[in-house]
Design a protein around this motif. Structure first.
Motif, PDB file in Angstrom:
ATOM      1  N   VAL A 216       5.638  -4.757  11.565  1.00  0.00           N
ATOM      2  CA  VAL A 216       5.614  -4.162  10.226  1.00  0.00           C
ATOM      3  C   VAL A 216       6.170  -2.742  10.228  1.00  0.00           C
ATOM      4  O   VAL A 216       6.337  -2.142   9.163  1.00  0.00           O
ATOM      5  CB  VAL A 216       4.177  -4.163   9.657  1.00  0.00           C
ATOM      6  CG1 VAL A 216       3.649  -5.581   9.556  1.00  0.00           C
ATOM      7  CG2 VAL A 216       3.239  -3.303  10.502  1.00  0.00           C
ATOM      8  N   HIS A 217       6.445  -2.228  11.410  1.00  0.00           N
ATOM      9  CA  HIS A 217       6.931  -0.864  11.575  1.00  0.00           C
ATOM     10  C   HIS A 217       7.512  -0.796  12.975  1.00  0.00           C
ATOM     11  O   HIS A 217       7.162  -1.605  13.840  1.00  0.00           O
ATOM     12  CB  HIS A 217       5.760   0.117  11.401  1.00  0.00           C
ATOM     13  CG  HIS A 217       6.141   1.563  11.401  1.00  0.00           C
ATOM     14  ND1 HIS A 217       6.272   2.303  12.566  1.00  0.00           N
ATOM     15  CD2 HIS A 217       6.402   2.419  10.367  1.00  0.00           C
ATOM     16  CE1 HIS A 217       6.594   3.536  12.252  1.00  0.00           C
ATOM     17  NE2 HIS A 217       6.692   3.649  10.930  1.00  0.00           N
ATOM     18  N   ARG A 232      -0.974  -0.358  -1.519  1.00  0.00           N
ATOM     19  CA  ARG A 232       0.354   0.184  -1.749  1.00  0.00           C
ATOM     20  C   ARG A 232       0.210   1.456  -2.573  1.00  0.00           C
ATOM     21  O   ARG A 232      -0.618   1.543  -3.472  1.00  0.00           O
ATOM     22  CB  ARG A 232       1.233  -0.827  -2.481  1.00  0.00           C
ATOM     23  CG  ARG A 232       1.443  -2.119  -1.707  1.00  0.00           C
ATOM     24  CD  ARG A 232       2.217  -3.149  -2.523  1.00  0.00           C
ATOM     25  NE  ARG A 232       3.558  -2.690  -2.835  1.00  0.00           N
ATOM     26  CZ  ARG A 232       4.433  -3.387  -3.553  1.00  0.00           C
ATOM     27  NH1 ARG A 232       4.072  -4.552  -4.055  1.00  0.00           N
ATOM     28  NH2 ARG A 232       5.645  -2.914  -3.788  1.00  0.00           N
ATOM     29  N   ARG A 236       4.978   2.989  -0.606  1.00  0.00           N
ATOM     30  CA  ARG A 236       4.720   2.543   0.759  1.00  0.00           C
ATOM     31  C   ARG A 236       3.480   1.676   0.801  1.00  0.00           C
ATOM     32  O   ARG A 236       2.576   1.824  -0.014  1.00  0.00           O
ATOM     33  CB  ARG A 236       4.535   3.746   1.698  1.00  0.00           C
ATOM     34  CG  ARG A 236       5.802   4.583   1.933  1.00  0.00           C
ATOM     35  CD  ARG A 236       6.850   3.761   2.680  1.00  0.00           C
ATOM     36  NE  ARG A 236       8.025   4.547   3.001  1.00  0.00           N
ATOM     37  CZ  ARG A 236       8.202   5.150   4.181  1.00  0.00           C
ATOM     38  NH1 ARG A 236       7.274   5.077   5.110  1.00  0.00           N
ATOM     39  NH2 ARG A 236       9.309   5.834   4.409  1.00  0.00           N
ATOM     40  N   ALA A 237       3.440   0.774   1.773  1.00  0.00           N
ATOM     41  CA  ALA A 237       2.265  -0.070   1.974  1.00  0.00           C
ATOM     42  C   ALA A 237       1.596   0.315   3.284  1.00  0.00           C
ATOM     43  O   ALA A 237       2.252   0.762   4.237  1.00  0.00           O
ATOM     44  CB  ALA A 237       2.658  -1.547   2.000  1.00  0.00           C
ATOM     45  N   VAL A 249       3.549   0.359   6.869  1.00  0.00           N
ATOM     46  CA  VAL A 249       4.582  -0.669   6.701  1.00  0.00           C
ATOM     47  C   VAL A 249       5.869   0.024   6.301  1.00  0.00           C
ATOM     48  O   VAL A 249       5.908   0.719   5.277  1.00  0.00           O
ATOM     49  CB  VAL A 249       4.171  -1.688   5.620  1.00  0.00           C
ATOM     50  CG1 VAL A 249       5.287  -2.707   5.408  1.00  0.00           C
ATOM     51  CG2 VAL A 249       2.873  -2.388   6.012  1.00  0.00           C
ATOM     52  N   SER A 250       6.896  -0.124   7.090  1.00  0.00           N
ATOM     53  CA  SER A 250       8.162   0.517   6.760  1.00  0.00           C
ATOM     54  C   SER A 250       8.933  -0.336   5.766  1.00  0.00           C
ATOM     55  O   SER A 250       8.691  -1.537   5.623  1.00  0.00           O
ATOM     56  CB  SER A 250       8.996   0.729   8.033  1.00  0.00           C
ATOM     57  OG  SER A 250       9.422  -0.511   8.557  1.00  0.00           O
ATOM     58  N   ARG A 251       9.868   0.295   5.069  1.00  0.00           N
ATOM     59  CA  ARG A 251      10.651  -0.427   4.065  1.00  0.00           C
ATOM     60  C   ARG A 251      11.439  -1.572   4.681  1.00  0.00           C
ATOM     61  O   ARG A 251      11.728  -2.574   4.023  1.00  0.00           O
ATOM     62  CB  ARG A 251      11.595   0.542   3.351  1.00  0.00           C
ATOM     63  CG  ARG A 251      10.886   1.512   2.412  1.00  0.00           C
ATOM     64  CD  ARG A 251      11.877   2.312   1.587  1.00  0.00           C
ATOM     65  NE  ARG A 251      11.208   3.127   0.574  1.00  0.00           N
ATOM     66  CZ  ARG A 251      10.771   4.355   0.771  1.00  0.00           C
ATOM     67  NH1 ARG A 251      10.929   4.919   1.965  1.00  0.00           N
ATOM     68  NH2 ARG A 251      10.165   5.024  -0.195  1.00  0.00           N
ATOM     69  N   TYR A 253      10.474  -3.787   6.707  1.00  0.00           N
ATOM     70  CA  TYR A 253       9.676  -5.008   6.816  1.00  0.00           C
ATOM     71  C   TYR A 253       8.869  -5.316   5.553  1.00  0.00           C
ATOM     72  O   TYR A 253       8.236  -6.373   5.469  1.00  0.00           O
ATOM     73  CB  TYR A 253       8.717  -4.887   8.001  1.00  0.00           C
ATOM     74  CG  TYR A 253       9.405  -4.596   9.309  1.00  0.00           C
ATOM     75  CD1 TYR A 253      10.063  -5.593  10.010  1.00  0.00           C
ATOM     76  CD2 TYR A 253       9.421  -3.296   9.836  1.00  0.00           C
ATOM     77  CE1 TYR A 253      10.715  -5.326  11.200  1.00  0.00           C
ATOM     78  CE2 TYR A 253      10.064  -3.019  11.037  1.00  0.00           C
ATOM     79  CZ  TYR A 253      10.710  -4.038  11.710  1.00  0.00           C
ATOM     80  OH  TYR A 253      11.354  -3.767  12.896  1.00  0.00           O
ATOM     81  N   ALA A 254       8.890  -4.421   4.566  1.00  0.00           N
ATOM     82  CA  ALA A 254       8.043  -4.588   3.380  1.00  0.00           C
ATOM     83  C   ALA A 254       8.376  -5.851   2.604  1.00  0.00           C
ATOM     84  O   ALA A 254       7.477  -6.563   2.131  1.00  0.00           O
ATOM     85  CB  ALA A 254       8.159  -3.363   2.479  1.00  0.00           C
ATOM     86  N   ARG A 258       5.831  -8.956   1.630  1.00  0.00           N
ATOM     87  CA  ARG A 258       5.587  -9.407   0.259  1.00  0.00           C
ATOM     88  C   ARG A 258       5.891 -10.892   0.126  1.00  0.00           C
ATOM     89  O   ARG A 258       5.171 -11.621  -0.559  1.00  0.00           O
ATOM     90  CB  ARG A 258       6.415  -8.591  -0.737  1.00  0.00           C
ATOM     91  CG  ARG A 258       5.927  -7.153  -0.934  1.00  0.00           C
ATOM     92  CD  ARG A 258       6.568  -6.525  -2.149  1.00  0.00           C
ATOM     93  NE  ARG A 258       8.009  -6.388  -2.023  1.00  0.00           N
ATOM     94  CZ  ARG A 258       8.616  -5.329  -1.482  1.00  0.00           C
ATOM     95  NH1 ARG A 258       7.907  -4.332  -1.014  1.00  0.00           N
ATOM     96  NH2 ARG A 258       9.928  -5.289  -1.398  1.00  0.00           N
TER      97      ARG A 258
END
Length: 263
Positions: A216-217, A232, A236-237, A249-251, A253-254, A258
């Motif tokens: 996820v990061h 969220r 960012r999550a 959670v980086s963009r 893998y976001a 989802r």
């Protein structure tokens, strides 16, 4: 105290239905049952066509929801009785297991409709209609719950991950919740505690293949079973693990998270 480092090389995560899956199946099944009940009330099924529409709907919808719950139980029982069946045959078997008692229940409760006079001679017709409705409802429920496999004997668990070989013996039977990069080491979060191992994140992700989890990061791999909460904010999550740790959670893998419905 910082756990000791491990340089030398649990149990695999395996669930038939997660709690989230079960909740979704129950909600979808009972919602579908209510719709079917409304339809049966509208067309006057079970010899009820002579009664007012409002009375038919007020009777059939709650009865359908109750019988839908019984139907879900029948599907689960069918999975126990015949674990080798695919979900469609299991749905048919589940419908056959429940149609007679449901027919009797509907016959017994039909007298609750104001002005209704249900006789014993009507019972075969109730049971016959219940056969069609129960099997049809079971098949329709499976169609709208494509992931439903509950009730079957669990299939073979995934082969033990090679990643487990890197963990101390005390952690090898624990659930792996997450892997976090710390400098040149990885901190492994498990249901039995944490430990540090000397391994690259890329190698850890490769060796965790087959487990229900994902990176996820750039510094985090997280197992779905390890997530206690997801939130969220500010675009960012963040995933909160069962041990209280928070994984960003980086963009990158976001979108995949989802898509999987994790956030």
């Amino acid at each position: 105290m910082t756990p000791p480092l491990r340089k030398s090389p649990g149990s695999a995560i395996h669930e038939a239905w997660t709690a989230e899956d079960l909740r979704r199946v129950i909600v979808v099944t009972l919602g579908l049952a209510a719709v079917v009940g409304a339809f049966l009330g509208f067309v006057g099924a079970f010899d009820l066509a002579d009664y007012p529409l409002g009375a038919r709907l007020a009777y059939m919808v709650p009865v359908a929801v109750v019988t839908g719950a019984i139907g879900l139980g029948g599907y689960l029982v069918a999975g126990r009785l015949a674990p080798g069946l695919n979900r469609w045959l299991r749905a048919i078997l589940g419908g056959l297991l429940i149609f007679a008692p449901i027919g009797v229940i509907v016959w017994l409760t039909a007298g609750l409709i104001p002005g209704a006079h249900i006789t014993l001679s009507a019972l075969p017709g109730f049971i016959g209609t219940s056969l069609v409705a129960s099997v049809g409802m079971s098949l329709l429920s499976v169609a709208v719950n494509p992931g439903a496999q509950g009730g079957a004997e669990p299939g073979p668990a995934p082969a033990p991950s090679r990643f487990l070989e890197w963990l101390p013996l005390r952690l090898r039977s624990a659930e792996i919740w997450a892997v976090e990069a710390e400098d040149h080491y990885l901190r492994v979060h498990t249901s039995a505690g944490q430990d540090l191992i000397l391994l690259r994140m890329a190698d850890a992700v490769a060796e965790l293949e087959g487990q229900e989890g994902m990176q996820v990061h750039r510094s985090w791999w997280v197992a779905r079973a390890g997530i206690a909460d997801a939130r969220r904010g500010d675009g960012r999550a963040t995933l909160t693990l069962k041990d209280g740790s928070e994984a960003p959670v980086s963009r990158t893998y976001a979108a995949e998270l989802r898509r999987r419905g994790w956030v």
